[in-house]
Structure formats: structure tokens, C-alpha cells
Design an enzyme around this catalytic site. Structure first.
Site, PDB file in Angstrom:
ATOM      1  N   GLU A 257       0.828  -1.208   0.000  1.00 38.97           N
ATOM      2  CA  GLU A 257       0.000   0.000   0.000  1.00 38.97           C
ATOM      3  C   GLU A 257       0.868   1.265   0.000  1.00 38.97           C
ATOM      4  O   GLU A 257       0.637   2.203   0.767  1.00 38.97           O
ATOM      5  CB  GLU A 257      -0.949  -0.019   1.203  1.00 38.97           C
ATOM      6  CG  GLU A 257      -1.960  -1.157   1.136  1.00 38.97           C
ATOM      7  CD  GLU A 257      -2.896  -1.206   2.338  1.00 38.97           C
ATOM      8  OE1 GLU A 257      -2.455  -0.821   3.443  1.00 38.97           O
ATOM      9  OE2 GLU A 257      -4.048  -1.617   2.179  1.00 38.97           O
TER      10      GLU A 257
ATOM     11  N   GLU B  18      -6.995  -7.521  -0.693  1.00 35.84           N
ATOM     12  CA  GLU B  18      -7.454  -7.461   0.691  1.00 35.84           C
ATOM     13  C   GLU B  18      -8.950  -7.170   0.688  1.00 35.84           C
ATOM     14  O   GLU B  18      -9.368  -6.008   0.662  1.00 35.84           O
ATOM     15  CB  GLU B  18      -6.720  -6.379   1.496  1.00 35.84           C
ATOM     16  CG  GLU B  18      -5.281  -6.689   1.823  1.00 35.84           C
ATOM     17  CD  GLU B  18      -4.666  -5.673   2.789  1.00 35.84           C
ATOM     18  OE1 GLU B  18      -5.424  -4.829   3.326  1.00 35.84           O
ATOM     19  OE2 GLU B  18      -3.450  -5.712   2.991  1.00 35.84           O
TER      20      GLU B  18
END
Length: 628
Positions: free
Chosen positions: A183, A263
């Protein structure tokens, strides 16, 4: 044919067969058909996240089997750098840190692996997996092309990725892909030179034929900063997101190839003082079905969360510092104790409509035991035990030093100085720059005065006489794991002011609480001081549990206690804080309980012990009650 010639021929034949077998193993991306290719065939994964660092080794096989029986064909695994290199240049891959054994068990269970080796992982883990020793240089720019940071990253990846290369799918293992960083688009640096350097390191150690990918949040900014040519771009999002819009955003950055939600959030984390998070099972299963109908590859984060044993929890810092609780239950399909939930059954019902799932019953929940009450005796106040807890003695300094400066990265440090004058009236002790990271338990001549807490309580009033001993026991509550404040120094970060006086001439005691307890301090014949009175201030309490031949998972509940740490047979099972909630029990796996020997229970209470001085072992968790 001679026997020697026959042996050579046989070896050549076996080598050729093995070479052909490995040559048939491949995992690539088919951009024409928008899918992964496994051994030349179109492949989709349905995966779940599990963290070996949050599950006792004793239960790795149990958790993996339950994931396999749920219909998953893959698992997703983070590798926390600080878990394996807690001290620079000293690596640990044994016991609960034996990553290769975990991969072996996954392989035995027919689960492929999506590996996320970082170097930064977030994961609500201490400092996002980065080791605290990186902070020795206060000018270091983490997660950037900073030369000192990259040198440390390169050294770590040389160790880790060399171990991982034989486990790549094409080399006969079960790792089908690896994430580079994590991320990154959420981080302020947006340093593509850094990402290019990481890509080069991964390629150098793993070769050109391994699938490397990135994961970023569902915004254009995050994907723009986090994606890089040569790394396959994936996205993450939860049940509050429009699936079509999210995958259209992935398509803007990765026009062809498989759709991937790396995710898909089945639940969420908890912070101390917040309500326990729940995510509706129906929403999770419906959205999973919708994504699978679109042909997407999905990893469910988390499938089992596990536990932040010891000091491994992370923290967030948006408007204020918010540490993560000990439990990482996450409202996941498998509970913190690895028990199947209704959410898991709903997910399995979706998966079986798309794939053949393993035949047979789901392994049951592990048996639990309510062992009942254990009474604890007070052992002593921390300030009176410094010769035991800090055998190397104090560091002397004109000003306070941080944990990092004295190389005590986790746990507790005691700061001591003398009152510069008589203080007959209540006088404020102030941290003017919000420099208590994260909580300080203040006493004068051993008499507890109160708490100073980062972002919340910057002042405590004290009284005393000139020359009295002022102690501040400072607790590291977990370093920030997300955002631009991950360079999170601990301890006292600036001068303290008492009234009009700047305090100086400090004795700083690094405390080896975990080491001393693990080495059997309380079982070595040491006796408590009979003069110890009162249950206020940082103190140790101890008792024993005799399970009468039965070793089961259990949960320790500390009703009436305030805040601290629990140790079972020398193992730090985590922080408790029932006064703030929502977590009121700590998970104690059966592997820590001896069925036949006396089990030692040690509690470090930081503020005020329960009047009854009892703890109770129960057969169920309590994670959802915030104190008011």
C-alpha cells in the site's frame, strides 16, 4: 553395463525427469485472457490471510487445515521484518519464527502461498514490520530511496529472499506470487525510485519469471503512487465499496490481466477505547459471490487474525495516538482461537458453488477450559526491583534519552531524577511538547502520583521534598504502523518541566522484564518483600494454576484490574486494559499450559490492582465491552 555406468545412467534419468517436472510448473499472467496461468491453464485463486507471527507454531497445521477445508486454494502471508531481525544483523528463523516450516505445512495442506515480504507490511503490526533500530539515525527517511534505509533493506532481503527462492512455485515450492512493499500509495513519499530499487532487488534474488505485484487502496492517488511498471497492480476494498467501480479503477492502471482484490475485508481491527468491530456475514458472503461471478481473484483479509502476543501490536495516529488491542480477532471467519464461525460457513457455501471443495467435515473448534480463579500475591514494586530487572544498571544522562537511543526497543524503561526543591503544594509535572511516548506512570519516593499519556494527559501534579526520588516508568504501547508518522520514537522525547524547573540529571534504567520472567526469576527462590503494602502503582503479582491433567485453550480475565501485561509460564501473552476496553480477556493457547506441572501466572499491573487480587480463567473470550 557396469554398476557404476548404471548408477550414472540412473542419476541422469532422474535428473532429466525432475527437470521436466519443474519445467512444467509455471505461474504467470495471461494478459490476453485476463487470468493467471498455472502450469499453462487459466487459474483463479480464492485465498485467505493468516499470519504465522500471530498464531502459535503448535496451531499452524490446525489453522491451515481449517482454511483448506473451507475451500481456499491459497493463503496470503505477511513477513514481519522486525520479527526476524530484532537486532541489526541478528536473524531468527526458529520456533514460532520458522517461516519455512510454515510454508512446508501449507504445502502439505495443498495451499498455494501469496507472500508479502514487505519490507513494510502495515498489518497493524509494530511499526508496520520495520525494525525499530532503523530509528538510530533520526534523519532517516523510511520507505524511500534514502541510502541508509536501502542498505538495511538490501541486507534483509538478501537473507529473506534467498531463503524464499526454493519455495517459488516454478522451483517446486508453493509461492505463486510476491508483493513488493505494501500500500505504498498511502505513504507521503511517493518515491518511484524507491519502488524501482525494490523491484530490482526482488528480481535479482528471485529471477525474472516470478509474478511480482503491488496492492493499494481504492483511489487514483494511491494507485498512482503505489503502482510501477513491471509490478502487477492489484487493489483492496471491503463491503462498503462498489465492486464494479473498484475494478474499473484497477483497470485504469492495469488494462489487461486478472482482476484481483488483494485485501477483501472480512472484518476490521480494534483500538483500545473503541467498540469491537463487526462486519456482517451476509455482506461478506454476498460480495464474495459477486466478485467470483466476475472472475476475480480474491484474498480475504483476515481469514484468521490471531493475537498480538507480547509487544507486537501496532498503533494508528490520525488525530491522536490509538494503539491496537492485543487481540487481532478481526471478526474474521476463523476466530482468534481458530474456531470456525458462521461467517466461515457462509463463505464456504459461496466457494462450493464455484469450485469443488474438500470432502469431509470442517475440523471443530479447539476444546476450551474454564480453569477458574487464581489468587495472586504481590511480589513488589518495579522501583524496588531494579537490581533484578535492570542488572546492567542505569544510563546516566543530563537529559532524557529515547528507547532507541539506549537500544531498548520494546516494553518499559524507568526514568529517575531527584526533585530540585521542596514542593509542598500540588505542582504540575509537564511534558510541554507532548513528549511522553506513550504512557508514564509517575511516583515520588515510591508513592504513586498518576499517569501521563500521549495526546491525552500531558500533566500530572506531584508533591515532595528536595532530593526526593522522582520515577517515571514509561511504556511503549506499540509504534505507529500506518501513515507518515511511522518513525515513532518511544520514551521521553524532550525535557520535562516541574513548575518552573527543567528537570535534568537522569538515571535511565532499561528493563529486561521479559527476559527476567522467562528465565524463572520468581521460581528461583526469590521471596517477596514482606513490607510491600498497597496495590497502587507499577507492581508485580504472581500465582499458580494447577490444571489437574488437562491442557486446553483458555482465556484469562482480569476483572477489577486496570492495565498491564500477563505472563504465562514466562511467555508474554499480551497487554490487558479492562478499564478502557473493549478487550477484557486474553487468549491463552493450550501450548502454554502444562497439564501436569504447576503453571506460573505473572501479572505486571501498572496502575491499580483489583482489591480481590484474583484472575479467572474462562472458556470464552470477551472482546466487545468498552468501559464507560
Amino acid at each position: 553395463m557396469t554398476s557404476q555406468t548404471g548408477c550414472v545412467f540412473l542419476c541422469v534419468f532422474i535428473t532429466a525427469v525432475m527437470t521436466n517436472v519443474l519445467a512444467e510448473r509455471s505461474f504467470t499472467i495471461d494478459y490476453s485472457n485476463d487470468c493467471f496461468l498455472k502450469d499453462g491453464q487459466c487459474f483463479h485463486y480464492v485465498s485467505g490471510s493468516v499470519h504465522y507471527s500471530r498464531v502459535p507454531r503448535f496451531y499452524w497445521k490446525d489453522r491451515l487445515m481449517k482454511m483448506y477445508m473451507s475451500g481456499l486454494n491459497a493463503i496470503q502471508v505477511y513477513v514481519p521484518w522486525n520479527f526476524h531481525e530484532p537486532v541489526q544483523g541478528m536473524y531468527s528463523f526458529e520456533g514460532d519464527r520458522d517461516l519455512e516450516y510454515f510454508l512446508h505445512l501449507a504445502n502439505e495442506t495443498n495451499l498455494l502461498v501469496i507472500l508479502r515480504p514487505g519490507p513494510y507490511i502495515c498489518a497493524e503490526w509494530e511499526m508496520g514490520g520495520l525494525p525499530a533500530w532503523l530509528l538510530h539515525n533520526s534523519n532517516i527517511i523510511l520507505r524511500s530511496a534514502d541510502s541508509e534505509y536501502m542498505q538495511a533493506v538490501g541486507d534483509w532481503l538478501a537473507v529473506l529472499l534467498t531463503k524464499m527462492r526454493p519455495w517459488l512455485y516454478q522451483n517446486g515450492g508453493n509461492i505463486i506470487s510476491l508483493q513488493v512493499e505494501n500500500e505504498y500509495g498511502s505513504y507521503f513519499a511517493c518515491d518511484h525510485n524507491y519502488m524501482r530499487s525494490l523491484r530490482l532487488l526482488f528480481r535479482n534474488f528471485l529471477g525474472e519469471d516470478v509474478v511480482l505485484f503491488t496492492t493499494d487502496g481504492n483511489t487514483d492517488k494511491e494507485l498512482a503512487c503505489g503502482s510501477l511498471h513491471g509490478l502487477y497492480t492489484t487493489i483492496d476494498f471491503g463491503t462498503d465499496t462498489n465492486i464494479s467501480d473498484a475494478f474499473l479503477r484497477q483497470r485504469r492502471f492495469e488494462p489487461k490481466g486478472p482482476l484481483v482484490n488483494s485485501e477483501f475485508y472480512t472484518g476490521w481491527l480494534d483500538h483500545w477505547g473503541d467498540n469491537h468491530t463487526f462486519v456482517n456475514s451476509h455482506k461478506v458472503s454476498k460480495m464474495l459471490r459477486d466478485m467470483m461471478n466476475m472472475g476475480a481473484n480474491v484474498n480475504m483479509y483476515m481469514f484468521e487474525g490471531g493475537t498480538n502476543f507480547g509487544y507486537w501490536n501496532g498503533a494508528d495516529h490520525d488525530t491522536r495516538f490509538r494503539p491496537v488491542v492485543t487481540s487481532y480477532d478481526y471478526d474474521a471467519p476463523l476466530s482468534e482461537a481458530g474456531d470456525p464461525t458462521d461467517k466461515l460457513l457462509a463463505i464456504r457455501d459461496v466457494i462450493k458453488d464455484f469450485y469443488d471443495i474438500p470432502v469431509g467435515p470442517m475440523p471443530p473448534a479447539t476444546p476450551k477450559m474454564a480453569y477458574g480463579f487464581v489468587r495472586l500475591e504481590k511480589i513488589g514494586n518495579i522501583s524496588g526491583l531494579l537490581e533484578i530487572l535492570s542488572p546492567q544498571g542505569p544510563v546516566k544522562s543530563l537529559k532524557p534519552l529515547t528507547f532507541e537511543e539506549i537500544k531498548q526497543y520494546y516494553g518499559y524503561v524507568l526514568y529517575r531524577t531527584l526533585l530540585p526543591r521542596d514542593i509542598s503544594d500540588q505542582t504540575p509535572l509537564i511534558s510541554p511538547l507532548n513528549g511522553i511516548h506513550d504512557r508514564a506512570y509517575v511516583s515520588v519516593n515510591g508513592v504513586y502520583q498518576g499517569v501521563m499519556e500521549r495526546d491525552i494527559a500531558l500533566v500530572v501534579n506531584v508533591t515532595g521534598r528536595e532530593g526526593d526520588q522522582l520515577d517515571l516508568l514509561v511504556e511503549n504501547m506499540g509504534r505507529v504502523n500506518f501513515g507518515h508518522k511511522i518513525n515513532d520514537y518511544k520514551g521521553i522525547l524532550g525535557n520535562l518541566i516541574l513548575g518552573n524547573d527543567v528537570l535534568s540529571d537522569w538515571l535511565i534504567f532499561p528493563l529486561d522484564i521479559d527476559g527476567v520472567i522467562a528465565n524463572g526469576w520468581l521460581q528461583s527462590g526469590w521471596k517477596a518483600d514482606g513490607n510491600e503494602v498497597g496495590d497502587v502503582g507499577p507492581s508485580f503479582y504472581s500465582g499458580t494454576l494447577k490444571p489437574n491433567g488437562i491442557s486446553r485453550d483458555t482465556f484469562i480475565k482480569l476483572t477489577g484490574w486496570t492495565k498491564g501485561q500477563v505472563f504465562i509460564n514466562g511467555v508474554n501473552v499480551g497487554r490487558f486494559w479492562p478499564e478502557r476496553g473493549p478487550q477484557h480477556t486474553l487468549y491463552v493457547p493450550a501450548s502454554l499450559i502444562s497439564a501436569t506441572l504447576t503453571n506460573n501466572i505473572t501479572v505486571l499491573e501498572l496502575e491499580r490492582a483489583a482489591d480481590h487480587r484474583r484472575v479467572v480463567f474462562t472458556d470464552r473470550p470477551q472482546l466487545d465491552n468498552v468501559a464507560v
